[in-house]
Design a protein around this motif. Structure first.
Motif, mmCIF file in Angstrom:
data_model
loop_
_atom_site.group_PDB
_atom_site.id
_atom_site.type_symbol
_atom_site.label_atom_id
_atom_site.label_comp_id
_atom_site.label_asym_id
_atom_site.label_seq_id
_atom_site.Cartn_x
_atom_site.Cartn_y
_atom_site.Cartn_z
ATOM 1 N N ALA A 75 -16.458 -26.270 -37.771
ATOM 2 C CA ALA A 75 -15.770 -24.982 -37.892
ATOM 3 C C ALA A 75 -14.265 -25.140 -37.717
ATOM 4 N N LYS A 76 -13.511 -24.372 -38.491
ATOM 5 C CA LYS A 76 -12.058 -24.325 -38.350
ATOM 6 C C LYS A 76 -11.616 -23.088 -37.583
ATOM 7 N N GLY A 77 -12.450 -22.051 -37.582
ATOM 8 C CA GLY A 77 -12.173 -20.820 -36.848
ATOM 9 C C GLY A 77 -13.184 -20.644 -35.732
ATOM 10 N N GLY A 78 -13.136 -19.461 -35.095
ATOM 11 C CA GLY A 78 -14.069 -19.205 -34.001
ATOM 12 C C GLY A 78 -13.885 -20.146 -32.834
ATOM 13 N N ALA A 79 -12.641 -20.579 -32.602
ATOM 14 C CA ALA A 79 -12.381 -21.597 -31.580
ATOM 15 C C ALA A 79 -12.769 -21.122 -30.189
ATOM 16 N N ASP A 80 -12.593 -19.832 -29.893
ATOM 17 C CA ASP A 80 -12.928 -19.362 -28.549
ATOM 18 C C ASP A 80 -14.430 -19.431 -28.289
ATOM 19 N N TYR A 81 -15.253 -19.207 -29.339
ATOM 20 C CA TYR A 81 -16.703 -19.340 -29.151
ATOM 21 C C TYR A 81 -17.054 -20.767 -28.735
ATOM 22 N N LEU A 82 -16.501 -21.735 -29.431
ATOM 23 C CA LEU A 82 -16.840 -23.132 -29.164
ATOM 24 C C LEU A 82 -16.231 -23.616 -27.851
ATOM 25 N N THR A 83 -14.966 -23.285 -27.588
ATOM 26 C CA THR A 83 -14.343 -23.768 -26.359
ATOM 27 C C THR A 83 -14.986 -23.144 -25.127
ATOM 28 N N ALA A 84 -15.252 -21.845 -25.160
ATOM 29 C CA ALA A 84 -15.867 -21.195 -23.993
ATOM 30 C C ALA A 84 -17.309 -21.661 -23.799
ATOM 31 N N ALA B 245 -22.870 -21.883 -34.024
ATOM 32 C CA ALA B 245 -24.027 -22.220 -33.200
ATOM 33 C C ALA B 245 -24.458 -23.666 -33.429
ATOM 34 N N SER B 246 -24.455 -24.116 -34.674
ATOM 35 C CA SER B 246 -24.803 -25.508 -34.980
ATOM 36 C C SER B 246 -23.800 -26.464 -34.346
ATOM 37 N N ASP B 247 -22.523 -26.095 -34.383
ATOM 38 C CA ASP B 247 -21.494 -26.924 -33.753
ATOM 39 C C ASP B 247 -21.709 -27.027 -32.242
ATOM 40 N N ALA B 248 -22.037 -25.910 -31.607
ATOM 41 C CA ALA B 248 -22.268 -25.919 -30.163
ATOM 42 C C ALA B 248 -23.454 -26.808 -29.796
ATOM 43 N N VAL B 249 -24.510 -26.745 -30.593
ATOM 44 C CA VAL B 249 -25.675 -27.594 -30.358
ATOM 45 C C VAL B 249 -25.330 -29.061 -30.590
ATOM 46 N N ASP B 250 -24.558 -29.345 -31.646
ATOM 47 C CA ASP B 250 -24.120 -30.728 -31.892
ATOM 48 C C ASP B 250 -23.367 -31.280 -30.680
ATOM 49 N N TYR B 251 -22.489 -30.466 -30.114
ATOM 50 C CA TYR B 251 -21.713 -30.903 -28.940
ATOM 51 C C TYR B 251 -22.641 -31.169 -27.756
ATOM 52 N N ALA B 252 -23.571 -30.255 -27.506
ATOM 53 C CA ALA B 252 -24.477 -30.422 -26.368
ATOM 54 C C ALA B 252 -25.347 -31.669 -26.526
ATOM 55 N N LEU B 253 -25.848 -31.899 -27.730
ATOM 56 C CA LEU B 253 -26.684 -33.076 -27.959
ATOM 57 C C LEU B 253 -25.885 -34.369 -27.794
ATOM 58 N N ALA B 254 -24.652 -34.385 -28.295
ATOM 59 C CA ALA B 254 -23.816 -35.581 -28.190
ATOM 60 C C ALA B 254 -23.451 -35.894 -26.742
ATOM 61 N N ASN B 255 -23.467 -34.864 -25.885
ATOM 62 C CA ASN B 255 -23.091 -35.034 -24.483
ATOM 63 C C ASN B 255 -24.267 -34.783 -23.539
ATOM 64 N N SER B 256 -25.484 -34.894 -24.059
ATOM 65 C CA SER B 256 -26.673 -34.542 -23.273
ATOM 66 C C SER B 256 -26.837 -35.411 -22.032
ATOM 67 N N GLY B 257 -26.389 -36.667 -22.090
ATOM 68 C CA GLY B 257 -26.557 -37.558 -20.946
ATOM 69 C C GLY B 257 -25.834 -37.052 -19.718
ATOM 70 N N TRP B 258 -24.520 -36.854 -19.825
ATOM 71 C CA TRP B 258 -23.780 -36.438 -18.633
ATOM 72 C C TRP B 258 -24.019 -34.972 -18.296
ATOM 73 N N LEU B 259 -24.351 -34.138 -19.294
ATOM 74 C CA LEU B 259 -24.687 -32.743 -18.989
ATOM 75 C C LEU B 259 -25.974 -32.653 -18.176
ATOM 76 N N SER B 260 -26.960 -33.489 -18.509
ATOM 77 C CA SER B 260 -28.204 -33.508 -17.725
ATOM 78 C C SER B 260 -27.961 -34.071 -16.332
ATOM 79 N N ASP B 261 -27.127 -35.104 -16.230
ATOM 80 C CA ASP B 261 -26.801 -35.656 -14.910
ATOM 81 C C ASP B 261 -26.124 -34.606 -14.035
ATOM 82 N N ALA B 262 -25.237 -33.822 -14.628
ATOM 83 C CA ALA B 262 -24.472 -32.846 -13.864
ATOM 84 C C ALA B 262 -25.277 -31.606 -13.515
#
Length: 364
Positions: free
Chosen positions: A230-239, A290-307
């Motif tokens: 996504a190029k727009g909707g930056a606040d959705y993704l950052t928040a 929504a797809s971008d947010a899921v991509d981010y979570a999956l790419a960072n699932s290791g440390w997100l699960s640890d935390a």
């Protein structure tokens, strides 16, 4: 004890606090908002908390915004302001990235050029972030809704998850930080408005729009370095993505002005009360976000699960699949959603096969 130039030890001044208060980086993003940008800039200048730097990113405006900003900054004459004029339009997300890279404070706020802050915005947010109960990655305050001419439309943003009668969500109440306020009166912010903490496991939209949010740089850095589509909707993704690192603080007080007009990306209809209605184009664009947010979570699932714990990723993904049905066809989600339930794994595989046979596209 400290040493003076003679080498003799002297007692420390007990009235001096043992630390400094943090500065804040402010990024104003502008694209063809010449009409409004001066109010945004002057609202930063009027902040009661003085430790800030401000970069205005003009995203190759065609209405003369860049020259107008340059002349305005010369008139103001405050070295805390800088203009970063992009040679070509890159979209809101790229403007966020450029402004973020050009600053360095431990806290970062993005202000849309068509919005404005009330004078205590930075002070209230920092006071909340420095509480002694829960540190958080993100904070959001409420906003007053105004129209293009500055007329007040509403005293609250209905989607903000602050305490309201009949509210379905529950968070943790954050008491005022009396110890820090007594040590450093400059950060004291007496307010009767509630501050609530929501843990990373509580997902969905919790915040007011972009200009009402303050981030910790450490939570935002991995988000802005991620290759979102996504190029727009930056606040959705950052928040949404920064929240996963440390949760959010919700300030019930309205500390800014959110302008509704025909040029908003997410809204394009007259305010009718209640929740702000999203434009049809933005509703269609939500699937990409929504797809971008899921991509981010999956790419960072290791440390997100640890935390956040073993069950964090399944909970986050289930919530997103419930809201955005197209995600249910993503094969990467099966190992999280069907964890410990082999029958569900088989059911998801079968459903995916049936959708493919019917020609249903999974991802936008």
């Amino acid at each position: 004890m400290v040493e003076n130039p003679t080498g003799k030890a002297e007692p420390m001044d007990e009235t001096s606090p043992p630390f400094e208060l943090p500065p804040v980086s402010v990024v104003i993003t502008c694209y063809n908002y010449r009409t409004y940008v001066e109010q945004a800039i002057r609202s930063v200048l009027a902040q009661t908390y003085p430790k800030w730097e401000c970069v205005i990113v003009d995203d190759a405006s065609t209405d003369g915004s860049s020259d107008h900003i340059r002349q305005l900054l010369e008139t103001i004459g405050d070295a805390r302001f800088r203009l970063l004029a992009r040679p070509q339009n890159g979209g809101q997300m790229q403007a966020f990235r450029d402004g973020f890279a050009a600053t360095g404070a431990p806290f970062v706020a993005f202000l849309d050029a068509d919005d404005a802050w009330l004078p205590d915005f930075l002070l209230a947010h920092l006071s909340a972030h420095l509480n002694a109960t829960h540190s958080a990655a993100v904070s959001s305050s409420d906003v007053f809704l105004i129209n293009g001419e500055g007329t007040l439309l509403s005293g609250t943003f209905a989607a903000l998850q602050k305490p309201r009668a009949g509210s379905e969500r529950s968070g943790i109440a954050i008491p005022p930080g009396e110890q820090l306020a007594s040590m450093m009166p400059a950060i004291a912010y007496p307010s009767r408005h509630a501050v609530t903490y929501f843990a990373p496991a509580i997902s969905g939209w919790l915040w007011a729009p972009c200009s009402a949010i303050l981030y910790r740089r450490g939570a935002l850095e991995p988000v802005l370095s991620f290759p979102f589509k996504a190029k727009g909707g930056a606040d959705y993704l950052t928040a949404t993505c920064a929240h996963l690192a440390g949760g959010s603080l919700i300030l019930s007080e309205s500390l800014g002005l959110y302008r509704l007009h025909g040029s908003n990306l997410s809204t394009g209809v007259a305010f009718a009360g209640g929740h702000v209605r999203q434009s049809p184009a933005y509703r269609a664009y939500r699937n990409v976000l929504a797809s971008d947010a899921v991509d981010y979570a999956l790419a960072n699932s290791g440390w997100l699960s640890d935390a956040n714990g073993y069950g964090f990723m399944p909970g986050f993904l289930k919530q997103h699949v419930r809201r955005f049905k197209h995600l249910s066809d993503d094969p990467r989600l099966i190992r999280f959603l069907a964890r410990g339930r082999p029958w569900l794994r088989l059911r998801m595989h079968l459903a995916r096969m049936l959708r493919r046979m019917r020609g249903v596209s999974a991802r936008p």
